[in-house]
Design a protein around this motif. Structure first.
Motif, mmCIF file in Angstrom:
data_model
loop_
_atom_site.group_PDB
_atom_site.id
_atom_site.type_symbol
_atom_site.label_atom_id
_atom_site.label_comp_id
_atom_site.label_asym_id
_atom_site.label_seq_id
_atom_site.Cartn_x
_atom_site.Cartn_y
_atom_site.Cartn_z
ATOM 1 N N LYS A 354 0.895 -1.199 0.009
ATOM 2 C CA LYS A 354 -0.034 -0.211 0.037
ATOM 3 C C LYS A 354 1.069 1.426 -0.056
ATOM 4 N N ASN A 355 2.190 1.142 0.341
ATOM 5 C CA ASN A 355 2.922 2.235 0.065
ATOM 6 C C ASN A 355 3.313 2.593 -1.134
ATOM 7 N N GLN A 356 3.177 1.683 -2.208
ATOM 8 C CA GLN A 356 3.584 2.070 -3.427
ATOM 9 C C GLN A 356 2.268 2.505 -4.241
ATOM 10 N N TYR A 357 1.049 1.800 -3.766
ATOM 11 C CA TYR A 357 -0.151 2.315 -4.635
ATOM 12 C C TYR A 357 -1.273 2.718 -3.703
ATOM 13 N N ASN A 358 -2.107 3.649 -3.953
ATOM 14 C CA ASN A 358 -3.157 4.016 -3.062
ATOM 15 C C ASN A 358 -4.263 3.787 -3.475
ATOM 16 N N VAL A 359 -4.757 3.489 -4.628
ATOM 17 C CA VAL A 359 -6.220 3.023 -5.314
ATOM 18 C C VAL A 359 -6.021 2.030 -6.102
ATOM 19 N N LEU A 360 -6.838 0.920 -5.941
ATOM 20 C CA LEU A 360 -7.017 -0.065 -6.797
ATOM 21 C C LEU A 360 -8.340 -0.070 -7.822
ATOM 22 N N ILE A 361 -8.315 -0.658 -8.844
ATOM 23 C CA ILE A 361 -9.480 -0.924 -9.869
ATOM 24 C C ILE A 361 -9.681 -2.239 -10.147
ATOM 25 N N LEU A 362 -10.641 -3.060 -9.708
ATOM 26 C CA LEU A 362 -10.743 -4.397 -10.295
ATOM 27 C C LEU A 362 -11.917 -4.250 -11.622
ATOM 28 N N MET A 363 -11.533 -4.716 -12.483
ATOM 29 C CA MET A 363 -12.361 -4.742 -13.863
ATOM 30 C C MET A 363 -12.627 -6.245 -14.348
ATOM 31 N N ASP A 364 -13.996 -6.426 -14.761
ATOM 32 C CA ASP A 364 -14.278 -7.610 -15.242
ATOM 33 C C ASP A 364 -15.103 -7.576 -16.596
ATOM 34 N N ARG A 423 -12.055 8.397 -13.635
ATOM 35 C CA ARG A 423 -11.809 8.703 -14.923
ATOM 36 C C ARG A 423 -10.997 7.923 -15.927
ATOM 37 N N VAL A 424 -9.905 7.320 -15.175
ATOM 38 C CA VAL A 424 -9.170 6.055 -15.853
ATOM 39 C C VAL A 424 -10.037 5.110 -16.263
ATOM 40 N N ALA A 425 -10.785 4.636 -15.266
ATOM 41 C CA ALA A 425 -11.828 3.457 -15.215
ATOM 42 C C ALA A 425 -12.529 3.642 -16.515
ATOM 43 N N ASP A 426 -13.198 4.766 -16.545
ATOM 44 C CA ASP A 426 -14.288 5.061 -17.575
ATOM 45 C C ASP A 426 -13.640 5.106 -18.914
ATOM 46 N N ARG A 427 -12.376 5.740 -19.060
ATOM 47 C CA ARG A 427 -11.869 5.727 -20.257
ATOM 48 C C ARG A 427 -11.508 4.342 -20.814
ATOM 49 N N VAL A 443 -17.554 -3.597 -19.987
ATOM 50 C CA VAL A 443 -16.667 -3.720 -18.720
ATOM 51 C C VAL A 443 -17.411 -3.278 -17.501
ATOM 52 N N SER A 444 -17.427 -4.019 -16.505
ATOM 53 C CA SER A 444 -17.889 -3.602 -15.180
ATOM 54 C C SER A 444 -16.433 -3.377 -14.174
ATOM 55 N N TYR A 445 -16.657 -2.422 -13.245
ATOM 56 C CA TYR A 445 -15.504 -2.375 -12.359
ATOM 57 C C TYR A 445 -15.914 -1.533 -10.876
ATOM 58 N N GLY A 446 -15.037 -2.168 -10.088
ATOM 59 C CA GLY A 446 -15.164 -1.619 -8.770
ATOM 60 C C GLY A 446 -13.742 -0.789 -8.156
ATOM 61 N N ILE A 447 -13.928 0.429 -7.832
ATOM 62 C CA ILE A 447 -12.732 1.180 -7.326
ATOM 63 C C ILE A 447 -12.753 1.334 -5.696
ATOM 64 N N GLU A 448 -11.626 1.204 -5.226
ATOM 65 C CA GLU A 448 -11.560 1.469 -3.830
ATOM 66 C C GLU A 448 -10.302 2.043 -3.403
ATOM 67 N N LYS A 449 -10.155 2.809 -2.566
ATOM 68 C CA LYS A 449 -8.979 3.377 -2.053
ATOM 69 C C LYS A 449 -8.349 2.296 -1.197
ATOM 70 N N ILE A 450 -6.947 2.222 -1.167
ATOM 71 C CA ILE A 450 -6.304 1.284 -0.492
ATOM 72 C C ILE A 450 -5.829 1.804 0.848
ATOM 73 N N VAL A 451 -6.361 1.209 1.949
ATOM 74 C CA VAL A 451 -6.405 1.872 3.256
ATOM 75 C C VAL A 451 -5.605 1.022 4.142
ATOM 76 N N GLN A 452 -6.093 -0.478 4.317
ATOM 77 C CA GLN A 452 -5.704 -1.410 4.900
ATOM 78 C C GLN A 452 -4.613 -2.307 4.368
ATOM 79 N N SER A 453 -4.825 -2.985 3.242
ATOM 80 C CA SER A 453 -4.124 -3.710 2.539
ATOM 81 C C SER A 453 -4.675 -4.050 1.086
ATOM 82 N N ILE A 454 -3.972 -4.374 0.120
ATOM 83 C CA ILE A 454 -4.287 -4.727 -1.070
ATOM 84 C C ILE A 454 -5.543 -5.763 -1.053
ATOM 85 N N ASN A 455 -5.164 -6.832 -0.512
ATOM 86 C CA ASN A 455 -5.926 -7.905 -0.497
ATOM 87 C C ASN A 455 -7.471 -7.594 0.255
#
Length: 477
Positions: A354-364, A423-427, A443-455
């Motif tokens: 989480k120190n490297q990344y602060n937002v994740l997008i799961l896309m399907d 905006r990135v996900a929608d693009r 495509v469907s996606y979910g966006i979440e801020k990384i607070v605790q851990s990636i998992n």
């Protein structure tokens, strides 16, 4: 030459072995034209004084307690501008340890040529040697550090690294200096430098054994003589007795170098670059034999032998280490890369934080399974590759795309807010849906801020993604 009260004729090259602290006086008549200078090189001793017609022109070290090092120093003796048909020159050389010698008789040439010649002699005997010392120290330390990083404690690299450092330390004994403190200080420093030299030869031979993975284990037979050599050096009470141990100590070094040459020629056909260090090591053997048989030495030769051999091996090992590192890095990348889409696979998540990344997008990809069943896996694979390319083209260099499952992709973003991530996900969604408009894929996606851990935060994004899928289904109904 005056020894005690007796004058003797001298022929060059000249060497005089001593059994106690000795000062030799050399006296000669010289003549020189106006504008000439005298070059005096090839002196060996721990103090020198040069007089011309009773006037001191050069004085280095203390003739009563000699601790200087003038082995590789070349002197320009200043001569009167008007020249002289006959002048008396007197050279006093003093030593408290090793033989006194003059390998080249003094000679006169014009001052301009003298300055140029001395510059070149000093460059060969001193500047190159000092540069080699620096290179040997740097390469040695690099090899040691790299060995420790790789956790290869008893590898060829660490032995060559230690040999290189020890060789560099020992070579300081050949550097010109006006004083090395008192005779007691000189004795201690001399012992340290000699021990470093003998350890360098032994460690170099062990490194060769490790490098060629030889099963003879020659080093175990040479370990005891090398330890004895160090002990002999340590117990000597004065410089004279220390110099008298050289015959035994040189023979141990000779055996070490013979062992190194054996390993080189045993495998020389496999590695052509070994020819150069082999030549240097053979020169080292010849130099030691010259000392033992003819009682005459060129001190800087052995310094170059040790330094250049360890530098050549050190550079080669660094090149080999770099190749192994690149191969390992490439292998690790291939282990972390999905072979179909060239996106990363899930293995890389264990290295991300989480120190490297602060937002994740799961896309399907919506309805991808039915598309795959209708059109076949080949077309389905092409769709996955196209989607991965679209995602990568919309990310920055520090962002990451991971093929998380069959048609699921995880995007990790650094230094970004939720709105910009949307905006990135929608693009990405729009570009993909435009590309596959005839195939009716989305495509469907979910966006979440990384607070605790990636998992842990991935679970939240997964719920948001399926909520988006559900909303699409409800709109169709």
């Amino acid at each position: 030459m005056k020894v005690g009260d007796e004058w003797r004729p001298v022929t060059f090259p000249f060497q005089y072995s001593i059994t106690e602290m000795t000062t030799l006086v050399f006296r000669t008549e010289i003549s020189y034209p106006a504008g000439d200078a005298m070059i005096l090189t090839g002196l060996k001793g721990q103090a020198v004084r040069i007089d011309l017609d009773g006037n001191s022109v050069i004085a280095l070290g203390d003739l009563e307690a000699p601790t200087a090092n003038i082995w590789n120093k070349t002197f320009i003796v200043p001569l009167p501008e008007e020249g002289s048909p006959s002048s008396e020159m007197e050279i006093q050389l003093s030593s408290a340890s090793f033989p006194i010698s003059i390998s080249i008789p003094p000679y006169t040439i014009d001052k301009k040529s003298a300055a140029l010649r001395v510059m070149w002699i000093d460059f060969i005997y001193n500047d190159i040697l000092l540069t080699s010392v620096g290179a040997a120290l740097l390469i040695g330390l690099l090899l040691i550090v790299l060995s420790l990083i790789r956790r290869r404690t008893f590898s060829a690299e660490i032995y060559f690294g230690l040999a290189s450092v020890m060789g560099a330390i020992e070579t300081f004994d050949f550097q010109f200096r006006v004083s090395t403190g008192t005779l007691g200080d000189f004795l201690v420093i001399k012992k340290i430098l000699m021990i470093a030299g003998y350890l360098a030869a032994f460690l170099f031979m062990v490194g060769m054994e490790k490098y060629f993975q030889d099963r003879l284990r020659v080093s175990k037979y040479l370990a005891a003589p090398s330890i004895v050599s160090v002990f002999i050096v340590l117990i000597q009470p004065d410089l004279i007795r220390l110099s008298q141990t050289l015959t035994y100590l040189n023979m141990v070094t000779l055996i070490d170098l013979v062992g190194a040459v054996y390993f080189i020629f045993k495998d020389a056909g496999k590695k052509n670059w070994l020819v150069l260090p082999a030549i240097w090591l053979i020169l080292g053997l010849l130099e030691i034999l010259a000392v033992q048989i003819f009682h005459f030495s060129w001190p800087y030769v052995m310094a170059y032998i040790i330094l250049l051999s360890t530098i050549l091996f050190g550079v080669n090992l660094l090149i080999e280490f770099n190749q192994v590192f690149l191969e390992k890095e490439d292998l690790e990348k291939r282990i972390d890369i999905d072979t179909l889409t060239t996106a990363y696979n899930r293995n890389v998540l264990g290295k991300a934080s989480k120190n490297q990344y602060n937002v994740l997008i799961l896309m399907d990809l919506d309805n991808f399974k039915s598309y795959n069943d209708r059109h076949g896996h080949q077309k389905g694979d092409r769709i996955l590759v196209q989607f991965a390319e679209i995602v990568k083209n919309n990310l920055r260099q520090n962002d990451l795309v991971v093929r998380y499952g069959g048609d699921e992709f995880l995007v990790l973003l650094s230094d970004i807010g939720i709105i910009d991530a949307e905006r990135v996900a929608d693009r990405i969604r729009k570009e993909f849906e435009e590309l596959t408009i005839e195939d009716h894929l989305s495509v469907s996606y979910g966006i979440e801020k990384i607070v605790q851990s990636i998992n842990s935060d991935l679970t939240k994004a997964d719920r948001l993604m399926y909520a988006m899928k559900q909303a699409k289904r409800e709109r169709k109904i």
